[in-house]
Design a protein around this motif. Structure first.
Motif, mmCIF file in Angstrom:
data_model
loop_
_atom_site.group_PDB
_atom_site.id
_atom_site.type_symbol
_atom_site.label_atom_id
_atom_site.label_comp_id
_atom_site.label_asym_id
_atom_site.label_seq_id
_atom_site.Cartn_x
_atom_site.Cartn_y
_atom_site.Cartn_z
ATOM 1 N N MET A 1 0.740 -1.191 0.089
ATOM 2 C CA MET A 1 -0.031 -0.188 -0.054
ATOM 3 C C MET A 1 0.785 1.348 0.064
ATOM 4 O O MET A 1 1.821 1.199 0.943
ATOM 5 N N PRO A 2 0.711 2.036 -0.945
ATOM 6 C CA PRO A 2 1.503 3.466 -0.863
ATOM 7 C C PRO A 2 1.277 4.060 0.436
ATOM 8 O O PRO A 2 0.381 4.135 1.133
ATOM 9 N N VAL A 3 2.543 4.847 0.660
ATOM 10 C CA VAL A 3 2.776 5.491 1.978
ATOM 11 C C VAL A 3 1.457 6.577 2.280
ATOM 12 O O VAL A 3 1.045 6.673 3.161
ATOM 13 N N ARG A 4 1.205 7.195 1.198
ATOM 14 C CA ARG A 4 0.290 8.283 1.134
ATOM 15 C C ARG A 4 -1.257 7.716 1.679
ATOM 16 O O ARG A 4 -2.010 8.310 2.197
ATOM 17 N N LEU A 5 -1.534 6.786 0.967
ATOM 18 C CA LEU A 5 -2.746 5.946 1.044
ATOM 19 C C LEU A 5 -2.693 5.526 2.565
ATOM 20 O O LEU A 5 -4.025 5.564 3.118
ATOM 21 N N LYS A 6 -1.671 4.833 3.092
ATOM 22 C CA LYS A 6 -1.649 4.461 4.326
ATOM 23 C C LYS A 6 -1.890 5.374 5.391
ATOM 24 O O LYS A 6 -2.662 5.038 6.528
ATOM 25 N N LYS A 7 -1.224 6.618 5.143
ATOM 26 C CA LYS A 7 -1.364 7.642 6.346
ATOM 27 C C LYS A 7 -2.917 8.197 6.022
ATOM 28 O O LYS A 7 -3.432 8.743 7.393
ATOM 29 N N PRO B 1 6.802 0.357 3.688
ATOM 30 C CA PRO B 1 6.174 -0.603 2.627
ATOM 31 C C PRO B 1 7.046 -1.662 2.150
ATOM 32 O O PRO B 1 8.205 -1.219 2.093
ATOM 33 N N ARG C 1 8.920 -4.016 -3.790
ATOM 34 C CA ARG C 1 8.434 -4.930 -4.660
ATOM 35 C C ARG C 1 9.553 -5.731 -5.549
ATOM 36 O O ARG C 1 10.738 -4.829 -5.667
#
Length: 71
Positions: free
Chosen positions: A1-7, A67, A70
């Motif tokens: 999950m991208p950092v911005r979305l996680k935050k 994250p 990959r």
């Protein structure tokens, strides 16, 4: 999950946690502590005021983890 979305998800979870926890703690206090002394009220609100920190710490820890790379 991208950092911005996680935050973003973590922030929404934290706000929801605080609102729901405050409503539930106040409802329990109103239903159960109506005739109690002031010292019981003080102890209840002291402990419930600190108890929300445990799930909040878990959410913040989840938000702060990097994250997985990959391959």
């Amino acid at each position: 999950m991208p950092v911005r979305l996680k935050k973003l998800v973590g922030m929404i979870l934290l706000v929801a946690l605080v609102v729901i926890y405050a409503l539930v703690a106040t409802a329990i206090a109103t239903a159960r502590l109506g005739e109690s002394s002031w010292i019981v009220h003080l102890a209840y609100f002291f402990f419930t005021g600190l108890l929300w920190v445990l799930p909040a710490m878990w959410i913040i820890k989840w938000m702060a983890t990097a994250p997985k790379p990959r391959d």
